[in-house]
Design a protein around this motif. Sequence first.
Motif, PDB file in Angstrom:
ATOM      1  N   ASP B 254       0.664  -1.234   0.048  1.00  0.00           N
ATOM      2  CA  ASP B 254       0.123   0.075  -0.179  1.00  0.00           C
ATOM      3  C   ASP B 254       0.751   1.264   0.061  1.00  0.00           C
ATOM      4  O   ASP B 254       0.558   2.201  -0.623  1.00  0.00           O
ATOM      5  N   ALA B 255       2.058   1.167   0.797  1.00  0.00           N
ATOM      6  CA  ALA B 255       2.852   2.333   0.571  1.00  0.00           C
ATOM      7  C   ALA B 255       3.450   2.496  -0.624  1.00  0.00           C
ATOM      8  O   ALA B 255       3.648   3.704  -1.122  1.00  0.00           O
ATOM      9  N   LEU B 256       3.682   1.596  -1.460  1.00  0.00           N
ATOM     10  CA  LEU B 256       4.245   1.694  -2.913  1.00  0.00           C
ATOM     11  C   LEU B 256       3.309   2.152  -3.633  1.00  0.00           C
ATOM     12  O   LEU B 256       3.495   3.122  -4.583  1.00  0.00           O
ATOM     13  N   ARG B 257       2.045   1.648  -3.682  1.00  0.00           N
ATOM     14  CA  ARG B 257       0.882   2.217  -4.442  1.00  0.00           C
ATOM     15  C   ARG B 257       0.744   3.702  -4.166  1.00  0.00           C
ATOM     16  O   ARG B 257       0.665   4.479  -5.084  1.00  0.00           O
ATOM     17  N   ALA B 258       0.957   4.031  -2.961  1.00  0.00           N
ATOM     18  CA  ALA B 258       0.705   5.545  -2.471  1.00  0.00           C
ATOM     19  C   ALA B 258       1.870   6.277  -3.137  1.00  0.00           C
ATOM     20  O   ALA B 258       1.706   7.532  -3.938  1.00  0.00           O
ATOM     21  N   ILE B 259       2.921   5.606  -3.251  1.00  0.00           N
ATOM     22  CA  ILE B 259       4.213   6.500  -3.755  1.00  0.00           C
ATOM     23  C   ILE B 259       4.029   6.605  -5.003  1.00  0.00           C
ATOM     24  O   ILE B 259       4.080   7.847  -5.756  1.00  0.00           O
ATOM     25  N   ALA B 260       3.585   5.594  -6.108  1.00  0.00           N
ATOM     26  CA  ALA B 260       3.535   5.839  -7.426  1.00  0.00           C
ATOM     27  C   ALA B 260       2.248   6.760  -7.660  1.00  0.00           C
ATOM     28  O   ALA B 260       2.399   7.611  -8.531  1.00  0.00           O
ATOM     29  N   ALA B 261       1.147   6.686  -6.894  1.00  0.00           N
ATOM     30  CA  ALA B 261      -0.007   7.770  -7.038  1.00  0.00           C
ATOM     31  C   ALA B 261       0.425   8.833  -6.946  1.00  0.00           C
ATOM     32  O   ALA B 261      -0.149   9.758  -7.543  1.00  0.00           O
ATOM     33  N   PHE B 262       1.236   9.356  -5.650  1.00  0.00           N
ATOM     34  CA  PHE B 262       1.533  10.857  -5.420  1.00  0.00           C
ATOM     35  C   PHE B 262       2.278  11.251  -6.298  1.00  0.00           C
ATOM     36  O   PHE B 262       2.032  12.328  -6.963  1.00  0.00           O
ATOM     37  N   ARG B 263       3.341  10.406  -6.995  1.00  0.00           N
ATOM     38  CA  ARG B 263       4.248  10.850  -8.379  1.00  0.00           C
ATOM     39  C   ARG B 263       3.320  11.082  -9.296  1.00  0.00           C
ATOM     40  O   ARG B 263       3.613  12.352 -10.303  1.00  0.00           O
ATOM     41  N   LEU B 264       2.034  10.355  -9.689  1.00  0.00           N
ATOM     42  CA  LEU B 264       1.437  10.387 -10.813  1.00  0.00           C
ATOM     43  C   LEU B 264       0.544  11.872 -10.668  1.00  0.00           C
ATOM     44  O   LEU B 264       0.004  12.170 -11.599  1.00  0.00           O
ATOM     45  N   ALA B 265       0.323  12.083  -9.311  1.00  0.00           N
ATOM     46  CA  ALA B 265      -0.465  13.012  -9.204  1.00  0.00           C
ATOM     47  C   ALA B 265       0.317  14.645  -9.304  1.00  0.00           C
ATOM     48  O   ALA B 265      -0.132  15.460  -9.706  1.00  0.00           O
ATOM     49  N   MET B 266       1.711  14.346  -8.888  1.00  0.00           N
ATOM     50  CA  MET B 266       2.625  15.743  -8.715  1.00  0.00           C
ATOM     51  C   MET B 266       3.745  15.186  -9.664  1.00  0.00           C
ATOM     52  O   MET B 266       4.954  14.986  -9.219  1.00  0.00           O
ATOM     53  N   PRO B 267       3.727  15.367 -10.991  1.00  0.00           N
ATOM     54  CA  PRO B 267       4.918  14.902 -11.827  1.00  0.00           C
ATOM     55  C   PRO B 267       6.134  15.586 -11.437  1.00  0.00           C
ATOM     56  O   PRO B 267       7.465  15.145 -11.680  1.00  0.00           O
ATOM     57  N   ARG B 268       6.276  16.942 -11.232  1.00  0.00           N
ATOM     58  CA  ARG B 268       7.422  17.670 -10.904  1.00  0.00           C
ATOM     59  C   ARG B 268       7.690  17.959  -9.551  1.00  0.00           C
ATOM     60  O   ARG B 268       8.925  18.331  -9.270  1.00  0.00           O
ATOM     61  N   THR B 269       7.141  17.467  -8.657  1.00  0.00           N
ATOM     62  CA  THR B 269       7.359  17.891  -7.185  1.00  0.00           C
ATOM     63  C   THR B 269       8.766  17.004  -6.705  1.00  0.00           C
ATOM     64  O   THR B 269       8.744  15.883  -7.409  1.00  0.00           O
ATOM     65  N   ILE B 270       9.262  17.603  -5.947  1.00  0.00           N
ATOM     66  CA  ILE B 270      10.176  16.682  -4.942  1.00  0.00           C
ATOM     67  C   ILE B 270       9.594  15.810  -4.018  1.00  0.00           C
ATOM     68  O   ILE B 270       9.037  16.355  -3.177  1.00  0.00           O
TER      69      ILE B 270
END
Lengths: 66, 331
Positions: B254-270
């Motif tokens: 679930d943590a990894l799903r969240a990492i992928a999902a947050f990246r896909l929501a914010m492509p340019r953020t650190i």
Amino acid sequence: MTTMTTTPLWCDRCGEAATAAAHPACASARQLEPPRFCPDCRRRMKVQVLPVGWSAVCVEHGEIRG
Amino acid sequence: MPEILDQARTQVLGDGVGLDQAGVLAVLNLPDEHLPAALQLAHDVRMRWCGPEVEVEGIVSLKTGGCPEDCHFCSQSGLFTSPVRSVWLDIPSLVEAAKQTAATGATEFCIVAAVRGPDARLMKQMREGVAAIKAAVDIQVAASLGMLTKEQVDDLVDMGVHRYNHNLETCRSYFPNVVTTHSWEERWETLRMVRDSGMEVCCGGILGLGETVEQRAEFAAQLAELNPHEVPLNFLNPRPGTPLGDRPVVEGKDALRAIAAFRLAMPRTILRYAGGREITLGDLGTRDGLLGGINAVIVGNYLTTLGRPANADLELLNELKMPVKALSATL
Ligand code: SF4
Ligand SMILES: [Zn+2]
Ligand SMILES: [Zn+2]
């Protein structure tokens, strides 16, 4: 002065009596946590975590570092 | 390939436009067999829109414990029976901590205080501390001191603090379940002032506070709306004596799903690994996250808990051929 104890009286994570091998969960958690209680007197210590290492001070038994 | 990943490939990877709340939810609900594809896509997005560099940061607690607020996950609240006692760090030790951090190759050093907001004593300590660090160490200084007044925002800019961390912690709809002594909107107001000042905005939160998957998606969408420079992602490390002390830790997948999902929501953020990854993900999961959208780490210890030795993370980055972002690249 730091007093060295070979057999701690108190668990330095939860502050309960440290009977032999009685706190496996605390021992495991302590790999990623500094101590919170003085193993000699059970007082809560003043703990400063630093990017590298930590220090913990008991008002009665002095400072330990890790 | 699930439809949401096809959509993300065109929209996020191709056009740099983040997924909306419904899209994030679809990623969070992907079955396990599609997790590798989601992580790969998130990694591709990170490589395309951020590049291969990893931003390395160290953090230190300037004032620990005794906080008047009641954030239910926090061992530094003075309102719970947590064993964490109040303690202040002196300025020579603060400078030493900055030196230790710089020695790892880190470009960021964040000074944190457990307060509702700074008082005059803390602001004075900050002014002296930041000046002493800048005189002795080549590193960018960030701060996290709770809610600010406009005057305090201006003071921090004047001191040369370049980035301010203030986490929303969780989505707006769940926040009252986690904090009752101040509101989500008050936090948002500080973030708005920080943004207007020109300081970089660092805002993230903690997963595993009891929020639903829908609320996790809500949170990602709210962060994307704020569009912070940096998003630190923590996973709850249940602290003894806090109201959330008995909660289970987030499942690795679930943590990894969240990492992928947050990246896909914010492509340019650190997108930064912050606390809790050691227990939620372990060594293997840490690597998966770095290959699944994460492009920044906190190295060394946290505020009241310990992390992996900085070397372990640096060796992993080296092995993954991800260069540590240099100071010249951040100035
Ligand atoms: S304001 Fe910060 S230090 Fe205080 S209880 Fe909340 S998270 Fe902890
Ligand atoms: Zn114990
Ligand atoms: Zn003692």
